[in-house]
Motif scaffolding. Structure first.
Motif, PDB file in Angstrom:
ATOM      1  N   THR A 129       9.933  -9.642  -0.985  1.00 17.02           N
ATOM      2  CA  THR A 129      10.712 -10.544  -0.126  1.00 17.02           C
ATOM      3  C   THR A 129      12.123 -10.003   0.051  1.00 17.02           C
ATOM      4  O   THR A 129      12.658  -9.953   1.164  1.00 17.02           O
ATOM      5  N   ARG A 130      12.733  -9.577  -1.053  1.00 15.16           N
ATOM      6  CA  ARG A 130      14.081  -8.996  -1.010  1.00 15.16           C
ATOM      7  C   ARG A 130      14.123  -7.782  -0.078  1.00 15.16           C
ATOM      8  O   ARG A 130      15.097  -7.562   0.638  1.00 15.16           O
ATOM      9  N   LEU A 131      13.039  -7.010  -0.060  1.00 16.61           N
ATOM     10  CA  LEU A 131      12.965  -5.811   0.783  1.00 16.61           C
ATOM     11  C   LEU A 131      12.486  -6.119   2.205  1.00 16.61           C
ATOM     12  O   LEU A 131      12.364  -5.218   3.031  1.00 16.61           O
ATOM     13  N   GLY A 132      12.208  -7.404   2.483  1.00 19.01           N
ATOM     14  CA  GLY A 132      11.727  -7.793   3.820  1.00 19.01           C
ATOM     15  C   GLY A 132      10.311  -7.335   4.093  1.00 19.01           C
ATOM     16  O   GLY A 132       9.920  -7.164   5.248  1.00 19.01           O
ATOM     17  N   ARG A 133       9.493  -7.165   3.038  1.00 18.64           N
ATOM     18  CA  ARG A 133       8.149  -6.603   3.174  1.00 18.64           C
ATOM     19  C   ARG A 133       7.027  -7.518   2.697  1.00 18.64           C
ATOM     20  O   ARG A 133       5.872  -7.110   2.672  1.00 18.64           O
ATOM     21  N   TYR A 134       7.349  -8.742   2.292  1.00 14.86           N
ATOM     22  CA  TYR A 134       6.293  -9.594   1.741  1.00 14.86           C
ATOM     23  C   TYR A 134       5.416 -10.136   2.859  1.00 14.86           C
ATOM     24  O   TYR A 134       5.895 -10.695   3.840  1.00 14.86           O
ATOM     25  N   ASP A 135       4.122  -9.961   2.693  1.00 17.75           N
ATOM     26  CA  ASP A 135       3.124 -10.484   3.616  1.00 17.75           C
ATOM     27  C   ASP A 135       1.988 -11.039   2.760  1.00 17.75           C
ATOM     28  O   ASP A 135       1.360 -10.294   2.000  1.00 17.75           O
ATOM     29  N   GLU A 136       1.733 -12.336   2.865  1.00 16.81           N
ATOM     30  CA  GLU A 136       0.738 -13.028   2.026  1.00 16.81           C
ATOM     31  C   GLU A 136      -0.630 -12.347   2.024  1.00 16.81           C
ATOM     32  O   GLU A 136      -1.292 -12.306   0.998  1.00 16.81           O
ATOM     33  N   ILE A 137      -1.033 -11.838   3.162  1.00 14.76           N
ATOM     34  CA  ILE A 137      -2.366 -11.221   3.271  1.00 14.76           C
ATOM     35  C   ILE A 137      -2.331  -9.763   2.836  1.00 14.76           C
ATOM     36  O   ILE A 137      -3.147  -9.313   2.030  1.00 14.76           O
ATOM     37  N   ARG A 138      -1.378  -9.023   3.335  1.00 12.26           N
ATOM     38  CA  ARG A 138      -1.307  -7.586   3.066  1.00 12.26           C
ATOM     39  C   ARG A 138      -1.113  -7.270   1.585  1.00 12.26           C
ATOM     40  O   ARG A 138      -1.668  -6.298   1.072  1.00 12.26           O
ATOM     41  N   VAL A 139      -0.335  -8.076   0.867  1.00 11.89           N
ATOM     42  CA  VAL A 139      -0.071  -7.817  -0.549  1.00 11.89           C
ATOM     43  C   VAL A 139      -1.377  -7.856  -1.353  1.00 11.89           C
ATOM     44  O   VAL A 139      -1.550  -7.087  -2.293  1.00 11.89           O
ATOM     45  N   ARG A 140      -2.286  -8.703  -0.967  1.00  7.85           N
ATOM     46  CA  ARG A 140      -3.583  -8.797  -1.646  1.00  7.85           C
ATOM     47  C   ARG A 140      -4.554  -7.724  -1.148  1.00  7.85           C
ATOM     48  O   ARG A 140      -5.288  -7.135  -1.937  1.00  7.85           O
ATOM     49  N   GLU A 141      -4.551  -7.475   0.156  1.00  5.65           N
ATOM     50  CA  GLU A 141      -5.444  -6.458   0.722  1.00  5.65           C
ATOM     51  C   GLU A 141      -5.155  -5.079   0.160  1.00  5.65           C
ATOM     52  O   GLU A 141      -6.073  -4.307  -0.114  1.00  5.65           O
ATOM     53  N   ARG A 142      -3.883  -4.759  -0.009  1.00  7.31           N
ATOM     54  CA  ARG A 142      -3.532  -3.447  -0.548  1.00  7.31           C
ATOM     55  C   ARG A 142      -4.111  -3.279  -1.945  1.00  7.31           C
ATOM     56  O   ARG A 142      -4.607  -2.222  -2.299  1.00  7.31           O
ATOM     57  N   PHE A 143      -4.079  -4.338  -2.741  1.00  9.50           N
ATOM     58  CA  PHE A 143      -4.688  -4.247  -4.065  1.00  9.50           C
ATOM     59  C   PHE A 143      -6.193  -4.033  -3.938  1.00  9.50           C
ATOM     60  O   PHE A 143      -6.755  -3.132  -4.573  1.00  9.50           O
ATOM     61  N   ARG A 144      -6.848  -4.861  -3.146  1.00 10.84           N
ATOM     62  CA  ARG A 144      -8.308  -4.749  -3.010  1.00 10.84           C
ATOM     63  C   ARG A 144      -8.721  -3.350  -2.554  1.00 10.84           C
ATOM     64  O   ARG A 144      -9.740  -2.828  -3.000  1.00 10.84           O
ATOM     65  N   ASN A 145      -7.929  -2.757  -1.678  1.00 10.18           N
ATOM     66  CA  ASN A 145      -8.268  -1.435  -1.127  1.00 10.18           C
ATOM     67  C   ASN A 145      -8.027  -0.288  -2.099  1.00 10.18           C
ATOM     68  O   ASN A 145      -8.519   0.818  -1.869  1.00 10.18           O
ATOM     69  N   THR A 146      -7.265  -0.524  -3.162  1.00 14.51           N
ATOM     70  CA  THR A 146      -6.944   0.564  -4.097  1.00 14.51           C
ATOM     71  C   THR A 146      -7.417   0.275  -5.522  1.00 14.51           C
ATOM     72  O   THR A 146      -7.150   1.069  -6.422  1.00 14.51           O
ATOM     73  N   PHE A 147      -8.105  -0.834  -5.729  1.00 11.77           N
ATOM     74  CA  PHE A 147      -8.566  -1.221  -7.062  1.00 11.77           C
ATOM     75  C   PHE A 147      -9.816  -0.452  -7.437  1.00 11.77           C
ATOM     76  O   PHE A 147     -10.804  -0.455  -6.718  1.00 11.77           O
ATOM     77  N   HIS A 148      -9.751   0.208  -8.587  1.00 15.13           N
ATOM     78  CA  HIS A 148     -10.898   0.908  -9.153  1.00 15.13           C
ATOM     79  C   HIS A 148     -11.058   0.408 -10.586  1.00 15.13           C
ATOM     80  O   HIS A 148     -10.321   0.836 -11.477  1.00 15.13           O
TER      81      HIS A 148
END
Length: 150
Positions: free
Chosen positions: A30-49
């Motif tokens: 949020t401080r960096l102006g980059r918080y997105d409710e959906i994207r923050v979770r999708e990025r994890f799902r896409n890189t989780f091993h």
């Protein structure tokens, strides 16, 4: 580690870990102006091993996670999240120390990135990580091999 266990992650942990990521990163993103409710979770799902991820639990309750993935030239440390209720109690230091002292990790180059302005950067610097480069959002850090003197 004060009643905390590390266990192997499984695919069924995905959503709970995605929520943990969103909670832990919310203020910095949020401080960096980059918080997105959906994207923050999708990025994890896409890189989780799960095979490279360990879960931190206390009395069966998930309180954090960390991943060490093999990459060309070493390991990538990522998804190191500790629930805010458990931060500031040296848990991050204990977990990082445990990981970095493993025989299969000790002599490898480790890279990571941390958000600009995150207090986690100081933790990594205490463990010998140095800044390679940075951009407006991330600081990219490396810890070189540490050979044991014979």
């Amino acid at each position: 580690m004060d009643g905390i266990i590390l266990r192997q992650a499984v695919l069924a942990d995905t959503e709970q870990l995605a929520e943990l990521r969103a909670l832990v990163l919310r203020d910095d993103l949020t401080r960096l102006g980059r918080y997105d409710e959906i994207r923050v979770r999708e990025r994890f799902r896409n890189t989780f091993h799960p095979e490279h991820t360990r879960i931190l639990e206390r009395e069966g309750v998930l309180i954090g996670c960390v991943a060490l993935k093999p990459i060309e030239g070493g390991l990538l440390l990522e998804h190191f999240y500790i629930h805010p209720e458990h931060q500031g109690r040296t848990l991050g230091t204990k977990v990082l120390n445990l990981l970095l002292e493993q025989e299969d990790v000790r002599h490898k180059r480790i890279t990571l990135n941390v958000l600009q302005g995150s207090p986690a950067q100081r933790l990594y610097e205490r463990f010998g990580f140095i800044v390679d480069h940075e951009d407006a959002v991330d600081v990219f850090m490396t810890r070189e091999n540490r050979m044991i003197n014979s």
